[in-house]
Write a protein that holds these residues in place. Structure first.
Motif, PDB file in Angstrom:
ATOM      1  N   SER A   1      55.323  37.374 -44.578  1.00 56.32           N
ATOM      2  CA  SER A   1      54.067  37.412 -43.838  1.00 56.32           C
ATOM      3  C   SER A   1      53.298  38.715 -44.066  1.00 56.32           C
ATOM      4  CB  SER A   1      54.337  37.253 -42.344  1.00 56.32           C
ATOM      5  OG  SER A   1      54.977  38.420 -41.828  1.00 56.32           O
ATOM      6  N   LYS A   2      52.052  38.718 -43.627  1.00 54.96           N
ATOM      7  CA  LYS A   2      51.237  39.932 -43.674  1.00 54.96           C
ATOM      8  C   LYS A   2      51.847  41.023 -42.808  1.00 54.96           C
ATOM      9  CE  LYS A   2      46.953  37.261 -44.311  1.00 54.96           C
ATOM     10  NZ  LYS A   2      45.646  36.883 -43.694  1.00 54.96           N
ATOM     11  N   GLN A   3      52.500  40.632 -41.738  1.00 55.30           N
ATOM     12  CA  GLN A   3      53.074  41.614 -40.811  1.00 55.30           C
ATOM     13  C   GLN A   3      54.197  42.435 -41.445  1.00 55.30           C
ATOM     14  OE1 GLN A   3      52.106  38.564 -40.054  1.00 55.30           O
ATOM     15  NE2 GLN A   3      51.317  38.416 -37.967  1.00 55.30           N
ATOM     16  N   ALA A   4      54.791  41.935 -42.509  1.00 54.96           N
ATOM     17  CA  ALA A   4      55.919  42.621 -43.155  1.00 54.96           C
ATOM     18  C   ALA A   4      55.469  43.457 -44.353  1.00 54.96           C
ATOM     19  CB  ALA A   4      56.968  41.605 -43.585  1.00 54.96           C
ATOM     20  N   SER A   5      54.239  43.893 -44.356  1.00 50.33           N
ATOM     21  CA  SER A   5      53.656  44.550 -45.536  1.00 50.33           C
ATOM     22  C   SER A   5      54.307  45.874 -45.908  1.00 50.33           C
ATOM     23  CB  SER A   5      52.153  44.767 -45.313  1.00 50.33           C
ATOM     24  OG  SER A   5      51.933  45.499 -44.121  1.00 50.33           O
ATOM     25  N   ALA A   6      55.015  46.525 -44.989  1.00 51.53           N
ATOM     26  CA  ALA A   6      55.642  47.812 -45.292  1.00 51.53           C
ATOM     27  C   ALA A   6      57.111  47.672 -45.681  1.00 51.53           C
ATOM     28  CB  ALA A   6      55.524  48.770 -44.105  1.00 51.53           C
TER      29      ALA A   6
ATOM     30  N   LEU B   1      55.003  25.599 -43.368  1.00 51.36           N
ATOM     31  CA  LEU B   1      54.032  24.565 -43.018  1.00 51.36           C
ATOM     32  C   LEU B   1      53.548  24.729 -41.581  1.00 51.36           C
ATOM     33  CD1 LEU B   1      55.448  21.278 -44.564  1.00 51.36           C
ATOM     34  CD2 LEU B   1      53.164  22.228 -44.964  1.00 51.36           C
ATOM     35  N   ALA B   2      54.469  24.996 -40.675  1.00 47.15           N
ATOM     36  CA  ALA B   2      54.101  25.171 -39.268  1.00 47.15           C
ATOM     37  C   ALA B   2      53.167  26.355 -39.076  1.00 47.15           C
ATOM     38  CB  ALA B   2      55.357  25.347 -38.418  1.00 47.15           C
ATOM     39  N   ALA B   3      53.233  27.324 -40.000  1.00 46.33           N
ATOM     40  CA  ALA B   3      52.371  28.504 -39.917  1.00 46.33           C
ATOM     41  C   ALA B   3      51.091  28.345 -40.730  1.00 46.33           C
ATOM     42  CB  ALA B   3      53.138  29.743 -40.397  1.00 46.33           C
ATOM     43  N   GLY B   4      50.829  27.141 -41.240  1.00 46.74           N
ATOM     44  CA  GLY B   4      49.547  26.856 -41.872  1.00 46.74           C
ATOM     45  C   GLY B   4      49.501  26.921 -43.375  1.00 46.74           C
ATOM     46  N   ALA B   5      50.631  27.158 -44.045  1.00 40.79           N
ATOM     47  CA  ALA B   5      50.635  27.291 -45.502  1.00 40.79           C
ATOM     48  C   ALA B   5      50.519  25.939 -46.187  1.00 40.79           C
ATOM     49  CB  ALA B   5      51.914  27.990 -45.957  1.00 40.79           C
ATOM     50  N   SER B   6      50.111  25.980 -47.449  1.00 43.29           N
ATOM     51  CA  SER B   6      50.277  24.846 -48.356  1.00 43.29           C
ATOM     52  C   SER B   6      51.582  25.087 -49.109  1.00 43.29           C
ATOM     53  CB  SER B   6      49.113  24.760 -49.345  1.00 43.29           C
ATOM     54  OG  SER B   6      47.899  24.533 -48.660  1.00 43.29           O
TER      55      SER B   6
ATOM     56  N   MET C   1      53.569  37.997 -31.759  1.00 40.60           N
ATOM     57  CA  MET C   1      53.232  38.096 -33.180  1.00 40.60           C
ATOM     58  C   MET C   1      52.768  36.728 -33.681  1.00 40.60           C
ATOM     59  SD  MET C   1      55.645  39.230 -36.394  1.00 40.60           S
ATOM     60  CE  MET C   1      55.960  40.831 -35.670  1.00 40.60           C
ATOM     61  N   ASN C   2      51.584  36.684 -34.246  1.00 40.51           N
ATOM     62  CA  ASN C   2      51.028  35.442 -34.754  1.00 40.51           C
ATOM     63  C   ASN C   2      51.119  35.441 -36.277  1.00 40.51           C
ATOM     64  OD1 ASN C   2      49.644  33.018 -35.048  1.00 40.51           O
ATOM     65  ND2 ASN C   2      47.641  34.010 -35.014  1.00 40.51           N
ATOM     66  N   ILE C   3      52.117  34.772 -36.815  1.00 47.97           N
ATOM     67  CA  ILE C   3      52.280  34.683 -38.270  1.00 47.97           C
ATOM     68  C   ILE C   3      51.447  33.524 -38.773  1.00 47.97           C
ATOM     69  CG2 ILE C   3      53.930  34.222 -40.112  1.00 47.97           C
ATOM     70  CD1 ILE C   3      56.013  35.744 -38.546  1.00 47.97           C
ATOM     71  N   ASP C   4      50.517  33.827 -39.674  1.00 43.41           N
ATOM     72  CA  ASP C   4      49.526  32.855 -40.118  1.00 43.41           C
ATOM     73  C   ASP C   4      49.490  32.827 -41.641  1.00 43.41           C
ATOM     74  OD1 ASP C   4      47.364  31.219 -40.564  1.00 43.41           O
ATOM     75  OD2 ASP C   4      45.904  32.488 -39.544  1.00 43.41           O
ATOM     76  N   PHE C   5      49.756  31.665 -42.222  1.00 40.88           N
ATOM     77  CA  PHE C   5      49.719  31.498 -43.675  1.00 40.88           C
ATOM     78  C   PHE C   5      48.578  30.589 -44.108  1.00 40.88           C
ATOM     79  CE2 PHE C   5      54.046  33.058 -43.234  1.00 40.88           C
ATOM     80  CZ  PHE C   5      54.183  33.884 -44.346  1.00 40.88           C
ATOM     81  N   ASN C   6      47.581  30.437 -43.281  1.00 44.04           N
ATOM     82  CA  ASN C   6      46.434  29.627 -43.677  1.00 44.04           C
ATOM     83  C   ASN C   6      45.813  30.188 -44.946  1.00 44.04           C
ATOM     84  OD1 ASN C   6      45.590  27.344 -41.816  1.00 44.04           O
ATOM     85  ND2 ASN C   6      46.108  28.952 -40.331  1.00 44.04           N
ATOM     86  N   GLY C   7      45.549  29.308 -45.915  1.00 41.81           N
ATOM     87  CA  GLY C   7      44.962  29.719 -47.177  1.00 41.81           C
ATOM     88  C   GLY C   7      45.970  30.225 -48.199  1.00 41.81           C
ATOM     89  N   LYS C   8      47.249  30.262 -47.838  1.00 43.00           N
ATOM     90  CA  LYS C   8      48.280  30.742 -48.752  1.00 43.00           C
ATOM     91  C   LYS C   8      49.064  29.566 -49.338  1.00 43.00           C
ATOM     92  CE  LYS C   8      47.427  35.091 -47.864  1.00 43.00           C
ATOM     93  NZ  LYS C   8      46.657  35.902 -48.845  1.00 43.00           N
ATOM     94  N   ARG C   9      49.386  29.692 -50.627  1.00 38.11           N
ATOM     95  CA  ARG C   9      50.191  28.683 -51.320  1.00 38.11           C
ATOM     96  C   ARG C   9      51.606  29.214 -51.487  1.00 38.11           C
ATOM     97  NH1 ARG C   9      48.821  24.564 -54.104  1.00 38.11           N
ATOM     98  NH2 ARG C   9      50.042  25.137 -55.949  1.00 38.11           N
ATOM     99  N   VAL C  10      52.586  28.400 -51.118  1.00 39.78           N
ATOM    100  CA  VAL C  10      53.983  28.825 -51.077  1.00 39.78           C
ATOM    101  C   VAL C  10      54.831  27.861 -51.907  1.00 39.78           C
ATOM    102  CG1 VAL C  10      55.985  29.267 -49.601  1.00 39.78           C
ATOM    103  CG2 VAL C  10      53.663  29.778 -48.761  1.00 39.78           C
TER     104      VAL C  10
END
Length: 261
Positions: free
Chosen positions: A239-244, A28-33, A1-10
């Protein structure tokens, strides 16, 4: 599973140490600001400096978010977030009959109203953009109310009610709202509390294990969790993966709560 927060502000509140700091590090490790928060400029600056070793896209906000004025300053400076982690919280044992009104109000304003105010400020923008995540960091004490911290347990139960209701309010918007329920977790604050008055000479991990055995005997893992173990759930559920998954109370309690649901 690739959890990616690039482009997301947290935003992670109460994040200069403990679970909040570990969560900020994970994002941060997953790319978030990430914006981290603490009460003092010194603690925030130290956290930001440490987190910049993980990623450069981290800022700090110093302010006591138990106060409406500080929440207003935060929103004015940072009007939009994609992910809001309501982690700010205080705890401490005190007998019910010796807990005055001002302590109840302090715990309520810090643990509950900070999350209410920030969710009210940031959720509409998330809904307008069609995506967002709100997480309340509650506790297994929301279900197992501690006899020596009734005022604390009350606030943690309140967070479950708010997260479930807000999830319903934001139905069909792309915004999920969940609560994470840590059990005994070896954060810096808990370590200090456990070591206070303990003259055994044992390591803090051993002291924590003894505490779990004595006071959380239903624990299945038979130890305190690490802050990273709790942060992993926070990052995943955001994450996007937890959308449900929304309106849920997700336990990271080591099996302390003796329930199959």
């Amino acid at each position: 599973m690739n959890i990616d927060f690039n482009g997301k502000r947290v935003l992670v509140t109460g994040s200069t140490g403990g679970i909040g700091f570990a969560a900020a590090k994970g994002f941060l490790a997953a790319g978030a600001s990430v914006v981290v928060n603490g009460r003092s400029e010194e603690s925030v600056a130290a956290a930001v400096a440490s987190l910049r070793e993980v990623g450069p896209t981290v800022e700090g906000f110093a302010g006591d978010l138990s106060m409406a004025e500080a929440c207003e300053r935060l929103v004015a400076r940072h009007p939009n977030f994609d992910v809001l982690i309501n982690n700010l919280g205080i705890y401490g044992p005190q007998d019910f009959f010796e807990t005055p009104d001002e302590v109840w109000d302090q715990f309520f304003q810090t643990n509950v109203m900070s999350g209410v105010r920030l969710s009210r400020a940031y959720a509409p923008g998330m809904a307008d953009r069609g995506w967002g995540r709100i997480v309340f960091v509650s506790s297994e004490s929301a279900i197992n109310i501690p006899a020596d911290m009734i005022h604390y347990g009350f606030t943690k139960t309140s967070q479950l009610a708010i997260s479930r209701g807000l999830a319903k309010r934001l139905a069909d918007t792309g915004v999920t709202v969940n609560a994470v329920l840590p059990g005994p977790t070896l954060s810096e604050g808990v370590a200090s509390m456990l070591k206070a008055g303990n003259t055994s000479g044992d390591s803090v991990e051993k002291i924590a294990d003894d505490f779990v055995a004595a006071h959380r005997s239903s624990s299945i893992i038979r130890r305190a969790a690490t802050v990273e173990e709790v942060a992993n759930m926070i990052v995943y559920i955001s994450s996007k993966q937890a959308s449900a998954t929304t309106g849920a109370a997700l336990r990271v309690d080591g099996g302390v709560v003796d329930s199959i649901v």
